[in-house]
Design a protein around this motif. Sequence first.
Motif, mmCIF file in Angstrom:
data_model
loop_
_atom_site.group_PDB
_atom_site.id
_atom_site.type_symbol
_atom_site.label_atom_id
_atom_site.label_comp_id
_atom_site.label_asym_id
_atom_site.label_seq_id
_atom_site.Cartn_x
_atom_site.Cartn_y
_atom_site.Cartn_z
ATOM 1 N N LEU A 24 33.860 8.984 54.652
ATOM 2 C CA LEU A 24 35.311 9.001 54.879
ATOM 3 C C LEU A 24 35.965 8.251 53.730
ATOM 4 C CD1 LEU A 24 35.102 8.257 58.671
ATOM 5 C CD2 LEU A 24 36.007 10.350 57.669
ATOM 6 N N ALA A 25 36.712 8.977 52.920
ATOM 7 C CA ALA A 25 37.263 8.386 51.700
ATOM 8 C C ALA A 25 38.778 8.362 51.756
ATOM 9 C CB ALA A 25 36.800 9.183 50.492
ATOM 10 N N GLU A 27 40.734 7.757 49.132
ATOM 11 C CA GLU A 27 41.311 8.398 47.949
ATOM 12 C C GLU A 27 41.219 9.923 48.101
ATOM 13 O OE1 GLU A 27 40.910 6.465 43.996
ATOM 14 O OE2 GLU A 27 39.352 5.296 44.965
ATOM 15 N N VAL A 35 33.868 2.777 36.455
ATOM 16 C CA VAL A 35 33.474 2.020 35.258
ATOM 17 C C VAL A 35 34.022 2.708 33.997
ATOM 18 C CG1 VAL A 35 31.463 1.326 33.896
ATOM 19 C CG2 VAL A 35 31.419 1.098 36.380
ATOM 20 N N THR A 38 38.730 3.819 31.933
ATOM 21 C CA THR A 38 39.556 3.693 30.728
ATOM 22 C C THR A 38 39.444 4.923 29.834
ATOM 23 O OG1 THR A 38 39.427 1.310 30.883
ATOM 24 C CG2 THR A 38 40.012 2.182 28.737
ATOM 25 N N LEU A 244 38.642 -3.993 57.515
ATOM 26 C CA LEU A 244 38.072 -3.299 58.684
ATOM 27 C C LEU A 244 37.043 -4.188 59.372
ATOM 28 C CD1 LEU A 244 37.397 0.295 57.295
ATOM 29 C CD2 LEU A 244 39.076 -0.357 59.025
ATOM 30 N N ALA A 274 27.686 -2.588 51.731
ATOM 31 C CA ALA A 274 27.091 -2.499 50.389
ATOM 32 C C ALA A 274 28.202 -2.415 49.357
ATOM 33 C CB ALA A 274 26.203 -1.260 50.304
ATOM 34 N N GLU A 276 30.945 -3.883 46.487
ATOM 35 C CA GLU A 276 31.827 -5.034 46.273
ATOM 36 C C GLU A 276 32.345 -5.658 47.564
ATOM 37 O OE1 GLU A 276 34.936 -4.242 43.473
ATOM 38 O OE2 GLU A 276 33.547 -4.270 41.780
ATOM 39 N N ALA A 289 26.010 -2.397 39.243
ATOM 40 C CA ALA A 289 24.539 -2.373 39.377
ATOM 41 C C ALA A 289 24.067 -3.017 40.687
ATOM 42 C CB ALA A 289 23.884 -3.031 38.170
#
Length: 854
Positions: A24-25, A27, A35, A38, A244, A274, A276, A289
């Motif tokens: 479920l995203a 965005e 990463v 840019t 959440l 899992a 950040e 990583a």
Amino acid sequence: MVAQRLVEAMRDRDAAGEWRITVLAEEPRAPYDRVALTSYFSGRDPEDLALGTPELWADPLVRLVRGDAVTAIDREARTVTSTSGRVEHYDHLVLATGSKAAMPPIEGNDLPGVFVYRTVDDVAELRGWVEEQRERWSRPVRGAVIGGGLLGLEAAGALQALGAQSTVVQFGTHLMSAQIDLGGGEALRRLINSLGVGVRLNTATTRMRTNRRGTVGRLDFADGGRLDVDVVVVATGVTPRDELGRAAGLEVGPRGGVVVDDACRTADPFVSAAGEVACIQGACIGLVAPGYAMAEIVVDRLLGGAATFPGADTATKLKLSGVDVASFGDAFAVTPGALEIVWADPVGGVYKKLVLSDDARTLLGGVLVGDASAYASLRPMLGRELPGDPGQYLLPEGGGGGGATLELPDDAAVCSCNNVTAGTVRGAVTEHGCTDLGAVKACTRAGTSCGSCLPLVKKLVTAELEKSGITVSKALCEHFDLSRAQLYDAVRVTQLRSFTDVLARFGTRPGARGCDICKPVVASILSTTAPGHVLEGERATLQDTNDHVMANLQKDGSYSVVPRIAGGEVTPEGLLVIGQVAKDFGLYTKITGGQRIDMFGARIDQLPAIWKRLVDAGMESGHAYGKSLRTVKSCVGSTWCRFGVQDSVALAVQLELRYRGLRSPHKIKLGVSGCARECAEARGKDVGVIATDKGWNVYVGGNGGFTPRHAQLLAEDLDTETLVRTIDRFLMYYVRTADRLQRTAPWMEDVEGGLEGVRAVIMDDALGIAADLDAQMALHVDSYEDEWAATLADPEKLRRFASFVNAPATPDPSLAYVAERGQARPATAEEKNGYDDGRTGAVLVAGTTLEVRS
Ligand SMILES: Cc1cc2nc3c(=O)[nH]c(=O)nc-3n(C[C@H](O)[C@H](O)[C@H](O)COP(=O)(O)OP(=O)(O)OC[C@H]3O[C@@H](n4cnc5c(N)ncnc54)[C@H](O)[C@@H]3O)c2cc1C
Ligand code: SF4
């Protein structure tokens, strides 16, 4: 990113199909490579950043729901509810919600013109805003980045890439203070300044003020200073998206993040976290990583394994072009007894430090600023004894390349993003038969995320291939030990003018006659170092099939003919000529993708007569047969189009006439669009030009075909003269240095530094060869002659256009055609020879000059 890795790992390992995964995203797009965000500014499409193959997302055991954020977790009922009202039941829930950009409570932080830098939408909005400001002001757009860490410096580079000025405002004593020490920070500041980016250290921003239009206009600082701005990017860190988990009563860390154990489990056995968002071993880690490692652990545990988190590799490398910075391990030498060896060259802008154990043997960490070439070799040696004198790794040229690389133990991590060891890379070569870098990347995933390990992976692959007895030879063929690029330089410098001389001087065996590989390559090289007709003397014997008769051989043995239609612009008279020629010779006609007309079905003996008609009518060869410039496609541009801002047709014609006949390692195509709507699809071309209201943007390295690539932005808002000079240099640099049959996109990957390396040579003359490239292109332009006109004027050259050498006037009777949709097409084997059931084929066995009626 971590969710995608989790799905991929599960589908790789869950052979029994035990788990069905729903992602479920929030965005609106599929997971993408943050990463590489840019690179959006250097012309990459958001689609280019997509993670996971289409097959992964189409897998029946995977469901991706986009644009629907989860709003609540019911741990009792084991369900999640989303914004759209969807309720999903789970057997196991993994929180991989990442972080959001932190926004410090500075007054005015919600003003229009203030941005963060985390998602594709953020960078798209930032880009739109800067472009709008550029329209508004006659002066450069003034930008500021609050935060001088990794992300802040990347954002400052992005602002510059958008043509804005940028100043980095850093609260701490030096830049990248979380990764490098004060000495390194000072060297970094000088490097950043040399790129034209301002730096303010020890500066707290107290307020963002509006201008008269109500958008951000000024930053006020605690020391009384101020800075006028049109755009501000805030890059002061990230905050874990743990809302959440909090609301569901899960434990969160003191600085946020859902607390998990080493198996990535929360206190609820049905919930893991899992990436950040996870607070693991007491901290949230803002790097990809460790997140990927956590995804693998969660999958392992769900499949009954016992994997645990080994601790985070926090090595980092700044991805700002022109500024080499890396930090790894114990960069601040906090290990008791740690020794620091420092080498600094303030004039050259280099600072390097190694942190070693108290016996000065084991590598504990390091900081490399200004020259991070040794990073890829040193980082896998963390915690191991360095072979030889540690000082050698700090001296210029890195020192750490050769020996240390080859001696890397098998268990040394080479690619930390994807957790690939040196042993796995070696195994790809020895056990899985990979024989080049691309195959090793595909097989192991090494180097497919941030890419900083690629030089090391390449060295390992080369070393392993050599060890296995596979010589990694760049030799062109058995007749030349040199690569195409080396041979090109050798021929250019020695000014040799014939294949015989080149072979005698640089060939491997005296008396050899060359082969189908080296002959066309040398012919192509000579065509730009010593221009001459393709069929002149010995050169005629070097050409491959199509160049040999200056037409394209078709499947039935006939040829096709393509006159040049520069820029796709053709007069009604031109169309009539082509139409009449096609009619008179019974040729099948088709419009090509390059905006010209291809006439098929010509016999070899008809080619001169066809070309005589075309040349007499003012037409010339379109070089459809050559490894050379093919077409410059254009839209109608400002002449006709309501949106056009420049005359794209005039430029396309100018470019096509300039580069016509330029022989190169592979075919070259150009495109010109009259505005950003890009109707000419210029970014799919080797060189794409797109009009702006100030001039032209030029993109390079786009390819269609088997491996399509979008071209990357090389330079912006060029006037026509500068644009042409830039394209001259790009093409000539490619012609000189690419491998045989290498198109521009893979060539740019091979050029040291990639796009930046090409830019340095072309725009900044980093190799000091720009004048030489200019002169060589001028030679090409001045010596151009139409190959077909010259052939028609030379009876000797015309002799080769006969179906039968011993009976030149006799046409080839094996050519047979049938009528289809009003034109002639080659007969099939059955149509020529009859069908199995005894029917005879309806075929006219004749040349193509018979008129075909529908
Ligand atoms: C410009 C930039 C450069 C970077 N460079 C590097 C680098 O060089 N090296 C490196 O190691 N790291 C780098 N990073 C950091 C790296 O991108 C992150 O570590 C990585 O993306 C973390 O992955 P993740 O899956 O935990 O979080 P994310 O990639 O942020 O994914 C989390 C996703 O969850 C979604 N989400 C959040 N809440 C909800 C909800 N309630 N419902 C549904 N969806 C939700 C978010 O919208 C997001 O799409 C960089 C980051 C940025 C922005
Ligand atoms: S690219 Fe722009 S100028 Fe060219 S046809 Fe399309 S809209 Fe018109």
